[in-house]
Design a protein around this motif. Structure first.
Motif, short mmCIF file in Angstrom:
data_model
loop_
_atom_site.label_atom_id
_atom_site.label_comp_id
_atom_site.label_asym_id
_atom_site.label_seq_id
_atom_site.Cartn_x
_atom_site.Cartn_y
_atom_site.Cartn_z
N ILE A 83 0.81 -1.22 0.00
CA ILE A 83 0.00 0.00 0.00
C ILE A 83 0.84 1.27 0.00
O ILE A 83 0.29 2.37 -0.02
N ASN A 84 2.16 1.15 0.01
CA ASN A 84 3.06 2.30 -0.05
C ASN A 84 3.92 2.15 -1.30
O ASN A 84 4.86 1.36 -1.32
N PHE A 85 3.57 2.90 -2.32
CA PHE A 85 4.26 2.73 -3.60
C PHE A 85 4.21 3.99 -4.44
O PHE A 85 3.50 4.95 -4.14
N PHE A 86 4.98 3.94 -5.49
CA PHE A 86 5.02 4.99 -6.50
C PHE A 86 5.18 4.27 -7.83
O PHE A 86 6.03 3.40 -7.95
N GLY A 98 0.16 4.83 2.86
CA GLY A 98 -0.86 4.34 3.77
C GLY A 98 -0.22 3.74 5.00
O GLY A 98 0.89 3.23 4.95
N LEU A 99 -0.94 3.82 6.10
CA LEU A 99 -0.49 3.21 7.35
C LEU A 99 -1.44 2.07 7.65
O LEU A 99 -2.56 2.29 8.12
N ASP A 100 -1.03 0.89 7.35
CA ASP A 100 -1.84 -0.32 7.48
C ASP A 100 -2.39 -0.46 8.90
O ASP A 100 -1.65 -0.55 9.86
N GLY A 101 -3.72 -0.49 9.00
CA GLY A 101 -4.37 -0.73 10.28
C GLY A 101 -4.46 0.46 11.21
O GLY A 101 -5.05 0.36 12.26
N VAL A 102 -3.87 1.61 10.85
CA VAL A 102 -3.88 2.76 11.75
C VAL A 102 -5.19 3.53 11.61
O VAL A 102 -5.85 3.84 12.59
N VAL A 112 -3.43 7.99 1.50
CA VAL A 112 -3.74 8.93 0.42
C VAL A 112 -3.20 8.37 -0.89
O VAL A 112 -2.08 7.88 -0.95
N THR A 113 -4.01 8.47 -1.94
CA THR A 113 -3.59 8.09 -3.28
C THR A 113 -3.66 9.34 -4.14
O THR A 113 -4.70 9.99 -4.21
N SER A 114 -2.57 9.69 -4.79
CA SER A 114 -2.51 10.88 -5.63
C SER A 114 -2.09 10.49 -7.04
O SER A 114 -1.05 9.85 -7.23
N VAL A 115 -2.91 10.87 -8.00
CA VAL A 115 -2.64 10.58 -9.41
C VAL A 115 -2.23 11.88 -10.08
O VAL A 115 -2.82 12.93 -9.84
N GLY A 116 -1.22 11.80 -10.93
CA GLY A 116 -0.78 13.01 -11.60
C GLY A 116 -0.18 12.75 -12.96
O GLY A 116 -0.01 11.61 -13.40
N THR A 117 0.17 13.85 -13.60
CA THR A 117 0.79 13.82 -14.92
C THR A 117 2.26 14.19 -14.77
O THR A 117 2.60 15.11 -14.01
N ALA A 182 4.51 -6.49 -10.08
CA ALA A 182 4.26 -5.75 -8.83
C ALA A 182 3.04 -6.32 -8.11
O ALA A 182 2.06 -6.74 -8.73
N VAL A 183 3.13 -6.31 -6.78
CA VAL A 183 2.00 -6.72 -5.93
C VAL A 183 1.64 -5.51 -5.07
O VAL A 183 2.23 -5.27 -4.02
N ILE A 184 0.66 -4.73 -5.57
CA ILE A 184 0.24 -3.52 -4.86
C ILE A 184 -1.29 -3.46 -4.84
O ILE A 184 -1.95 -4.09 -5.66
N TYR A 185 -1.81 -2.72 -3.86
CA TYR A 185 -3.25 -2.50 -3.75
C TYR A 185 -3.49 -1.00 -3.82
O TYR A 185 -3.23 -0.28 -2.86
N GLU A 186 -3.98 -0.56 -4.98
CA GLU A 186 -4.23 0.87 -5.14
C GLU A 186 -5.57 1.23 -4.55
O GLU A 186 -6.58 0.58 -4.83
N GLY A 187 -5.57 2.28 -3.73
CA GLY A 187 -6.80 2.74 -3.11
C GLY A 187 -7.66 3.53 -4.09
O GLY A 187 -7.33 3.68 -5.27
N ASN A 188 -8.78 4.06 -3.57
CA ASN A 188 -9.69 4.83 -4.39
C ASN A 188 -9.04 6.14 -4.81
O ASN A 188 -8.42 6.83 -4.00
N ARG A 189 -9.24 6.47 -6.06
CA ARG A 189 -8.80 7.79 -6.55
C ARG A 189 -9.96 8.74 -6.31
O ARG A 189 -11.11 8.43 -6.55
#
Length: 190
Positions: A83-86, A98-102, A112-117, A182-189
């Motif tokens: 859950i912590n990636f770029f 993200g802070l898992d379980g906090v 927080v998930t931030s999408v950009g150009t 990659a093994v990632i879980y992207e949150g809601n944008r």
């Protein structure tokens, strides 16, 4: 005279056996040197292939950095790389913390998930003995965060990498791979 002949004969046998032993030792040393040289060449070839793979990911703008550790002036914290990636996919970049379980953040996975150009994308790394480095600027899409993110991504090889966040001075350590591995879980944008 017989004793003298026997002495010469025994001396000749000792000399020949000594030469054979010496030659065998030299052959053993030569074999070890060749094996060492072959291992060194193989390691160099593997390192070059690894560097070329990193360079290819950077040039193709197709890579995922999964953070395992956050380093700040105050200390170090372990992170969940799922859950912590770029990641960079062509001209789009996604940064997620993200802070898992906090707590449950706006993205549904605790952060927080931030999408950009991507505005700026500079690859440095012409020397295979040094890490491939990408300096980039990501402009968040509307509603995806404030400010522009300036990052430096370093590909150290063997899948190891670092991301330096210029604005905060924070450094992330983790793994860099291709998106298909990659093994990632992207949150809601937002």
């Amino acid at each position: 005279m017989k004793t003298f002949s026997k002495l010469i004969f025994l001396s000749a046998i000792l000399l020949i056996s000594g030469l054979v032993t010496l030659q065998a030792q030299e052959t053993g040393t030569d074999t070890k040197k060749k094996e060492k040289s072959d291992r060194k060449k193989q390691k160099e070839a593997e390192e070059l292939a690894d560097w070329e793979s990193s360079r290819s990911m950077a040039e193709g703008r197709q890579f995922v950095f999964s953070a395992t550790q956050l380093i700040t002036n105050d200390g170090t914290a372990d992170l969940d790389p799922k859950i912590n990636f770029f990641y960079v996919m062509d001209d789009e970049a996604v940064i997620q913390f993200g802070l898992d379980g906090v707590f449950i953040g706006g993205n549904g996975v605790g952060g927080v998930t931030s999408v950009g150009t991507i505005d700026k994308y500079i690859i440095k790394g012409e020397n295979p003995k040094k890490p491939v480095q990408v300096e980039l600027t990501v402009r968040p899409n509307p509603g995806q965060g404030a400010g522009i993110h300036n990052l430096v991504v370093k590909f150290f090889g063997e899948g190891f990498g670092e991301v330096f966040l210029n604005a905060s001075g924070y450094r992330l350590k983790g793994q860099i791979t291709t998106p298909d591995k990659a093994v990632i879980y992207e949150g809601n944008r937002r």
